[in-house]
Design a protein around this motif. Structure first.
Motif: not given
Length: 77
Positions: A2, A19-20, A23-24, A29-32, A42-43, A45
């Motif tokens: 992260k 953010e959307e 995440n694409e 793995k995940n973004a906020v 950002v997390e 993979e």
């Protein structure tokens, strides 16, 4: 892995689009995005290494500028 990044974005709606868009991207793995603090967490993979992280972030920024706002920025380099 992260990581937190400072960002620049004009409005909360653009922050949501940013953010959307993040995440694409493959490797994320995940973004906020937090508009109030102007930060993106950002997390990545598991296969993303510190050496390839900037390549993933290049794609994140490109996608964010395409889908959110062309003057948004992520300070990662």
């Amino acid at each position: 892995m992260k990581k937190s990044y400072k960002i620049y974005v004009d409005c909360a709606n653009c922050a949501n689009k940013m953010e959307e868009a993040a995440n694409e991207v493959a490797g994320v793995k995940n973004a906020v995005v937090n508009f109030m603090t102007l930060k993106m967490n950002v997390e990545f993979e598991d296969d993303v290494t510190p050496e390839t992280r900037n390549d993933v972030m290049d794609e994140v920024l490109k996608n964010c500028r395409k889908k959110a706002d062309d003057d948004c920025d992520i300070f990662y380099k």
